[in-house]
Design a protein around this motif. Structure first.
Motif, short mmCIF file in Angstrom:
data_model
loop_
_atom_site.label_atom_id
_atom_site.label_comp_id
_atom_site.label_asym_id
_atom_site.label_seq_id
_atom_site.Cartn_x
_atom_site.Cartn_y
_atom_site.Cartn_z
N PRO A 120 0.79 -1.24 0.00
CA PRO A 120 0.00 0.00 0.00
C PRO A 120 0.82 1.28 0.00
N THR A 121 1.92 1.30 0.74
CA THR A 121 2.74 2.51 0.81
C THR A 121 3.40 2.81 -0.53
N ILE A 122 3.96 1.78 -1.16
CA ILE A 122 4.59 1.95 -2.46
C ILE A 122 3.55 2.32 -3.50
N PHE A 123 2.36 1.73 -3.41
CA PHE A 123 1.30 2.06 -4.36
C PHE A 123 0.94 3.54 -4.27
N ARG A 124 0.76 4.03 -3.05
CA ARG A 124 0.37 5.43 -2.88
C ARG A 124 1.45 6.37 -3.43
N GLU A 125 2.70 6.06 -3.14
CA GLU A 125 3.80 6.91 -3.63
C GLU A 125 3.82 6.92 -5.15
N MET A 140 9.99 -4.90 7.55
CA MET A 140 11.00 -4.87 8.60
C MET A 140 11.70 -6.22 8.70
N LEU A 141 10.92 -7.30 8.71
CA LEU A 141 11.51 -8.64 8.79
C LEU A 141 12.43 -8.90 7.61
N ASN A 142 11.98 -8.54 6.42
CA ASN A 142 12.76 -8.71 5.20
C ASN A 142 14.14 -8.06 5.34
N GLN A 143 14.14 -6.81 5.76
CA GLN A 143 15.39 -6.06 5.88
C GLN A 143 16.27 -6.59 7.01
N MET A 144 15.65 -6.94 8.11
CA MET A 144 16.41 -7.43 9.26
C MET A 144 17.06 -8.78 8.96
N ILE A 145 16.32 -9.67 8.34
CA ILE A 145 16.84 -10.99 8.01
C ILE A 145 17.96 -10.90 6.99
N GLU A 146 17.79 -10.06 5.98
CA GLU A 146 18.83 -9.91 4.96
C GLU A 146 20.10 -9.32 5.57
N CYS A 177 15.18 -6.65 -2.48
CA CYS A 177 14.83 -5.23 -2.65
C CYS A 177 14.50 -4.58 -1.32
N GLY A 178 14.25 -5.39 -0.28
CA GLY A 178 13.95 -4.86 1.03
C GLY A 178 12.52 -4.39 1.20
N TYR A 179 11.62 -4.82 0.30
CA TYR A 179 10.23 -4.37 0.36
C TYR A 179 9.30 -5.34 1.08
N GLY A 180 9.78 -6.52 1.45
CA GLY A 180 8.97 -7.45 2.22
C GLY A 180 8.20 -8.47 1.41
N TRP A 202 20.23 -2.86 0.38
CA TRP A 202 19.81 -4.25 0.38
C TRP A 202 20.34 -5.02 -0.82
N GLN A 203 20.41 -4.40 -1.96
CA GLN A 203 20.91 -5.09 -3.14
C GLN A 203 22.38 -4.81 -3.42
N GLY A 204 22.90 -3.72 -2.87
CA GLY A 204 24.26 -3.34 -3.19
C GLY A 204 24.31 -2.61 -4.53
N ALA A 205 25.43 -2.70 -5.21
CA ALA A 205 25.60 -2.00 -6.48
C ALA A 205 25.28 -2.94 -7.65
N PRO A 206 24.80 -2.41 -8.77
CA PRO A 206 24.57 -3.24 -9.96
C PRO A 206 25.88 -3.85 -10.45
#
Length: 298
Positions: free
Chosen positions: A36-41, A70-76, A86-89, A263-267
């Motif tokens: 929802p947050t990404i959709f609104r943005e 949060m879990l996605n980012q913390m686990i990674e 991507c860190g978006y969950g 989260w992904q680093g550099a290309p």
């Protein structure tokens, strides 16, 4: 035939389809995970560029909460060897939804009260997160995620984003495609990132080829011809951890859609690998059967 004038607009699409630039509607099927947050943005960004396309969602689509992100980012961050994210969950939303106690689709959320919605989020925060962390062997929530869990404003803002989503979309079933003379299916990621590509664990939780499209095609009563277009750069690239055959650190390209992030680093880049390219395309094309043909757009 008169070719359309160039739009002179750019946008990195996340939820909405690229056809929105031409006024086409977007339908997100049950395989899409709604953020929802990404959709609104994104909706506001596109509105500023003159795009206000109709957005439809299958009521069975899953929904990402702030706690999945949060879990996605913390686990990674906790991994010694990154999987790439991507860190978006996305993956954590899929994982949580395996348990019906914590699973709610977008269609279920539109039917519940604000109080029930807050109770569900509280259940995820106080019960599901500790269970998930215990399963992964993470003994405590590290900073700054521990503070994030205490912010009531996180819940308030997410509910506001969800309400915006409901106000600017409508729920429809997959048969909606029968109402359109021409339907374009877009995939969000490359074939090498599909869960069945053989590159586990450096893949997405979903299928990125024909697998999600075929059930929708089966619903089409028009028996339309299938034209499959595969888009490829003139080089190989990978954004995140994982194997990249013939990677060349000396190769550099201007790529505004793949900026370095935590989260992904550099290309990363490599020369175009035609053997790998046609191996992936051939495997995907077999799923369509004999009534399809493909175009490679470079």
């Amino acid at each position: 035939v008169v070719a359309p004038k160039p739009l002179n607009r750019t946008h990195v699409f996340k939820h909405q389809g690229a056809g929105g630039f031409r006024g086409a509607a977007t339908y997100m099927d049950r395989g899409v995970v709604i953020h929802p947050t990404i959709f609104r943005e994104e909706d506001r960004e596109l509105a500023a560029k003159g795009v206000q396309a109709e957005i439809m969602i299958h009521p069975g689509a899953l929904v990402t909460t702030p706690y999945d992100m949060m879990l996605n980012q913390m686990i990674e961050r906790s991994r010694t060897g990154r999987h790439g994210s991507c860190g978006y969950g996305f993956n954590e939303t899929k994982q949580r939804s395996l348990d019906t106690k914590y699973r709610k689709t977008i269609g279920m959320l539109v039917e519940i009260t604000d109080h029930e919605l807050r109770e569900w989020l509280e259940l995820i925060r106080t019960e599901y997160i500790p269970l998930r962390l215990a399963y992964l062997g993470i003994s405590e929530v590290p900073a700054p995620f521990d503070e994030f869990l205490t912010y009531e404003s996180v819940v308030d803002e997410w509910i506001a984003d969800l309400d915006y989503l409901f106000q600017n979309t409508r729920m429809v079933g997959p048969n909606i495609i029968n109402k359109y003379a021409n339907v374009v299916f877009e995939q969000s990621q490359g074939l090498a990132l599909s869960r069945d590509s053989g590159y586990f664990p450096h893949v997405t939780r979903e299928y990125t080829g024909a697998d999600n499209i075929l059930p929708l095609i089966a619903l089409d009563q028009g028996n339309r011809d299938i034209e499959v277009t595969y888009m490829v750069r003139a080089y190989c690239n990978k954004h995140g951890a994982g194997p990249l055959p013939y990677e060349d650190p000396e190769l550099k390209y201007i790529d505004e859609t793949n900026a370095p992030n935590e989260w992904q680093g550099a290309p990363r880049y490599a020369p175009l690998n035609l053997d790998l390219l046609f191996e992936l395309i051939s495997a995907d094309m077999k799923k369509y059967g004999d009534n399809a043909y493909f175009i490679l757009n470079m």
